[in-house]
Design a protein around this motif. Structure first.
Motif, PDB file in Angstrom:
ATOM      1  N   TYR A   1       0.846  -1.181   0.000  1.00  0.00           N
ATOM      2  CA  TYR A   1       0.000   0.000   0.000  1.00  0.00           C
ATOM      3  C   TYR A   1       0.889   1.240   0.000  1.00  0.00           C
ATOM      4  N   ILE A   2       0.647   2.128  -0.946  1.00  0.00           N
ATOM      5  CA  ILE A   2       1.392   3.379  -1.051  1.00  0.00           C
ATOM      6  C   ILE A   2       0.379   4.491  -1.305  1.00  0.00           C
ATOM      7  N   SER A   3       0.183   5.338  -0.323  1.00  0.00           N
ATOM      8  CA  SER A   3      -0.813   6.397  -0.460  1.00  0.00           C
ATOM      9  C   SER A   3      -0.424   7.418  -1.522  1.00  0.00           C
ATOM     10  N   GLN A   4       0.862   7.622  -1.730  1.00  0.00           N
ATOM     11  CA  GLN A   4       1.332   8.565  -2.744  1.00  0.00           C
ATOM     12  C   GLN A   4       1.537   7.848  -4.080  1.00  0.00           C
ATOM     13  N   PHE A   5       0.602   6.982  -4.430  1.00  0.00           N
ATOM     14  CA  PHE A   5       0.718   6.176  -5.646  1.00  0.00           C
ATOM     15  C   PHE A   5       0.807   7.023  -6.910  1.00  0.00           C
ATOM     16  N   SER A   6       0.226   8.215  -6.900  1.00  0.00           N
ATOM     17  CA  SER A   6       0.237   9.049  -8.100  1.00  0.00           C
ATOM     18  C   SER A   6       1.624   9.570  -8.446  1.00  0.00           C
ATOM     19  N   HIS A   7       2.561   9.528  -7.498  1.00  0.00           N
ATOM     20  CA  HIS A   7       3.930   9.950  -7.771  1.00  0.00           C
ATOM     21  C   HIS A   7       4.792   8.789  -8.259  1.00  0.00           C
ATOM     22  N   LEU A   8       4.250   7.568  -8.238  1.00  0.00           N
ATOM     23  CA  LEU A   8       5.016   6.379  -8.630  1.00  0.00           C
ATOM     24  C   LEU A   8       4.302   5.657  -9.770  1.00  0.00           C
ATOM     25  N   GLN A   9       3.843   6.408 -10.754  1.00  0.00           N
ATOM     26  CA  GLN A   9       3.044   5.847 -11.835  1.00  0.00           C
ATOM     27  C   GLN A   9       3.794   4.761 -12.603  1.00  0.00           C
ATOM     28  N   GLY A  10       5.090   4.992 -12.864  1.00  0.00           N
ATOM     29  CA  GLY A  10       5.857   4.047 -13.658  1.00  0.00           C
ATOM     30  C   GLY A  10       6.056   2.709 -12.979  1.00  0.00           C
ATOM     31  N   TYR A  11       6.029   2.677 -11.654  1.00  0.00           N
ATOM     32  CA  TYR A  11       6.156   1.407 -10.941  1.00  0.00           C
ATOM     33  C   TYR A  11       4.909   0.557 -11.141  1.00  0.00           C
ATOM     34  N   TYR A  12       3.745   1.185 -11.088  1.00  0.00           N
ATOM     35  CA  TYR A  12       2.499   0.451 -11.238  1.00  0.00           C
ATOM     36  C   TYR A  12       2.201   0.098 -12.695  1.00  0.00           C
ATOM     37  N   ASN A  13       2.639   0.935 -13.619  1.00  0.00           N
ATOM     38  CA  ASN A  13       2.347   0.691 -15.040  1.00  0.00           C
ATOM     39  C   ASN A  13       3.587   1.042 -15.867  1.00  0.00           C
ATOM     40  N   PRO A  14       4.229   0.047 -16.507  1.00  0.00           N
ATOM     41  CA  PRO A  14       5.441   0.351 -17.287  1.00  0.00           C
ATOM     42  C   PRO A  14       5.189   1.313 -18.438  1.00  0.00           C
ATOM     43  N   ALA A  15       3.950   1.408 -18.924  1.00  0.00           N
ATOM     44  CA  ALA A  15       3.648   2.331 -20.009  1.00  0.00           C
ATOM     45  C   ALA A  15       3.803   3.788 -19.582  1.00  0.00           C
ATOM     46  N   LEU A  16       3.733   4.062 -18.272  1.00  0.00           N
ATOM     47  CA  LEU A  16       3.865   5.430 -17.767  1.00  0.00           C
ATOM     48  C   LEU A  16       5.306   5.771 -17.386  1.00  0.00           C
ATOM     49  N   THR A  17       6.240   4.915 -17.722  1.00  0.00           N
ATOM     50  CA  THR A  17       7.657   5.217 -17.507  1.00  0.00           C
ATOM     51  C   THR A  17       8.035   6.461 -18.292  1.00  0.00           C
ATOM     52  N   GLY A  18       8.602   7.451 -17.630  1.00  0.00           N
ATOM     53  CA  GLY A  18       9.020   8.679 -18.295  1.00  0.00           C
ATOM     54  C   GLY A  18       7.902   9.642 -18.616  1.00  0.00           C
ATOM     55  N   TYR A  19       6.697   9.388 -18.135  1.00  0.00           N
ATOM     56  CA  TYR A  19       5.566  10.282 -18.425  1.00  0.00           C
ATOM     57  C   TYR A  19       5.840  11.701 -17.946  1.00  0.00           C
ATOM     58  N   GLU A  20       6.500  11.849 -16.803  1.00  0.00           N
ATOM     59  CA  GLU A  20       6.829  13.176 -16.281  1.00  0.00           C
ATOM     60  C   GLU A  20       8.252  13.597 -16.647  1.00  0.00           C
ATOM     61  N   GLY A  21       8.893  12.875 -17.542  1.00  0.00           N
ATOM     62  CA  GLY A  21      10.257  13.204 -17.921  1.00  0.00           C
ATOM     63  C   GLY A  21      11.266  12.370 -17.150  1.00  0.00           C
ATOM     64  N   SER A  22      12.532  12.738 -17.286  1.00  0.00           N
ATOM     65  CA  SER A  22      13.619  12.005 -16.640  1.00  0.00           C
ATOM     66  C   SER A  22      13.715  12.426 -15.177  1.00  0.00           C
ATOM     67  N   MET A  23      13.531  11.458 -14.264  1.00  0.00           N
ATOM     68  CA  MET A  23      13.463  11.778 -12.844  1.00  0.00           C
ATOM     69  C   MET A  23      14.051  10.669 -12.001  1.00  0.00           C
ATOM     70  N   ILE A  24      14.504  11.045 -10.816  1.00  0.00           N
ATOM     71  CA  ILE A  24      14.894  10.103  -9.765  1.00  0.00           C
ATOM     72  C   ILE A  24      13.884  10.238  -8.635  1.00  0.00           C
ATOM     73  N   ARG A  25      13.442   9.099  -8.089  1.00  0.00           N
ATOM     74  CA  ARG A  25      12.431   9.118  -7.043  1.00  0.00           C
ATOM     75  C   ARG A  25      12.889   8.263  -5.855  1.00  0.00           C
ATOM     76  N   GLY A  26      12.529   8.707  -4.668  1.00  0.00           N
ATOM     77  CA  GLY A  26      12.787   7.935  -3.468  1.00  0.00           C
ATOM     78  C   GLY A  26      11.573   7.978  -2.564  1.00  0.00           C
ATOM     79  N   PHE A  27      11.371   6.890  -1.807  1.00  0.00           N
ATOM     80  CA  PHE A  27      10.147   6.780  -1.037  1.00  0.00           C
ATOM     81  C   PHE A  27      10.371   5.882   0.178  1.00  0.00           C
ATOM     82  N   VAL A  28       9.797   6.273   1.329  1.00  0.00           N
ATOM     83  CA  VAL A  28       9.842   5.467   2.545  1.00  0.00           C
ATOM     84  C   VAL A  28       8.441   5.444   3.153  1.00  0.00           C
ATOM     85  N   ARG A  29       7.987   4.248   3.543  1.00  0.00           N
ATOM     86  CA  ARG A  29       6.684   4.107   4.215  1.00  0.00           C
ATOM     87  C   ARG A  29       6.891   3.317   5.502  1.00  0.00           C
ATOM     88  N   ASN A  30       6.502   3.917   6.610  1.00  0.00           N
ATOM     89  CA  ASN A  30       6.590   3.274   7.925  1.00  0.00           C
ATOM     90  C   ASN A  30       5.168   3.018   8.404  1.00  0.00           C
TER      91      ASN A  30
END
Length: 310
Positions: free
Chosen positions: A24-53
């Motif tokens: 479960y990731i509440s900020q799923f809208s920021h990780l679109q490419g993880y959930y759907n490979p077709a959305l890879t690069g949709y927002e351009g070239s980016m690095i993302r990091g995420f932690v859920r406790n």
């Protein structure tokens, strides 16, 4: 109380319903490419990091760590500009999740190709190669797991399993909206090695959609929706809504149907955005009452941040 928590965790970790370890990731809208490979690069070239406790304060509570890098080849060559980026993009994601007796590390290499079907509308197709390593600590098993005929044989010892699978996705995108569908575990985990302590993984269908619009120079809104389905778990439906103030700050909220509510806050910079979520489980979900914290960071590799957030 600790025993109650262990029972909650172990409820879904037997071999027959192993996929209860759904992330479960509440900020799923920021990780679109993880959930759907077709959305890879949709927002351009980016690095993302995420932690859920999750369920902060409880020993052994689930913790999730995520990092990814996405590269739009059009930006790399200097040909892409504006809202229409290059025709191809690639990315890599690493997710580590620890819950009860299980520790899982997932690597996803994804590729997306874009076909322009309108002035700013694109059809995107994507595929991902998914490698998953799962470690079972037999010393941390609950009584129910120790009695399981398959998992129980590893009681008091360690075991490891590796699974290779595929993800497929399709999406229609526009600077102001996207609609997408993806399937994870296309091969149902048939390619595996090591200690086989779980049955084949069910396919997961993921539908995502979002809309964003700038109302005026100082105010914009963005809303997102995600629906997940698979044979051995209840359907998962999540929604969120953000208000963006002066392209500097966003505030909002979200809801996971029958599970949790959350409050969102974020800061926007020229090349970076930082997000935080405070999530509270719903009382009728029969889960622990402890809150969950999420922290997210994204960094733009080329140029400045493009447009509004999702």
């Amino acid at each position: 109380m600790k025993k109650i928590f262990i029972l909650v965790i172990s409820f879904g970790l037997s071999t027959t319903i192993f996929a209860q370890s759904r992330k479960y990731i509440s900020q799923f809208s920021h990780l679109q490419g993880y959930y759907n490979p077709a959305l890879t690069g949709y927002e351009g070239s980016m690095i993302r990091g995420f932690v859920r406790n999750q369920w902060a304060g409880w020993e052994g509570a689930p913790k999730t760590y995520f990092a990814s890098a996405e590269l739009d080849f059009g930006q790399l060559s200097g040909q892409a500009s504006g809202d229409i980026l290059g025709k191809n993009a690639a990315g890599i994601s690493i997710l580590h999740d620890q819950y009860g007796a299980f520790a899982e590390t997932e690597f996803v290499a994804s590729y997306a190709s874009r076909i322009q079907v309108g002035e700013k509308t694109n059809l995107r197709l994507g595929a991902g190669l998914n490698y998953r390593s799962i470690r079972l600590d037999g010393n941390s098993m609950t009584t129910e797991q120790a009695d399981d005929p398959i998992v129980g044989q590893y009681f008091g010892s360690f075991s490891n399993m590796q699974v290779l699978d595929f993800n497929l996705g399709i999406a229609v995108t526009h600077p102001n909206y996207y609609v997408s569908y993806a399937v994870h575990h296309v091969n149902q985990g048939a390619i595996n090695s090591g200690d086989v302590f779980m049955e084949r993984m069910p396919r997961v269908g993921i539908f995502q959609a979002g809309y964003r619009n700038r109302i005026n120079d100082n105010l914009a809104v963005a809303t997102n929706f995600m629906y997940r389905s698979q044979s051995d778990l209840p359907d998962n439906l999540e929604l969120n809504l953000k208000v963006v103030l002066k392209e500097k700050v966003w505030i909002g909220g979200g809801h996971r149907i029958d599970y949790a509510n959350n409050f969102q806050f974020g800061l926007l910079f020229d090349k970076m955005r930082i997000g935080y979520i405070y999530e509270m489980p719903m009382l009728r979900s029969y889960l622990l009452s402890n809150v969950t914290h999420e922290f997210m960071l994204t960094y733009v590799l080329f140029g400045e941040r493009r447009g509004m957030i999702w």
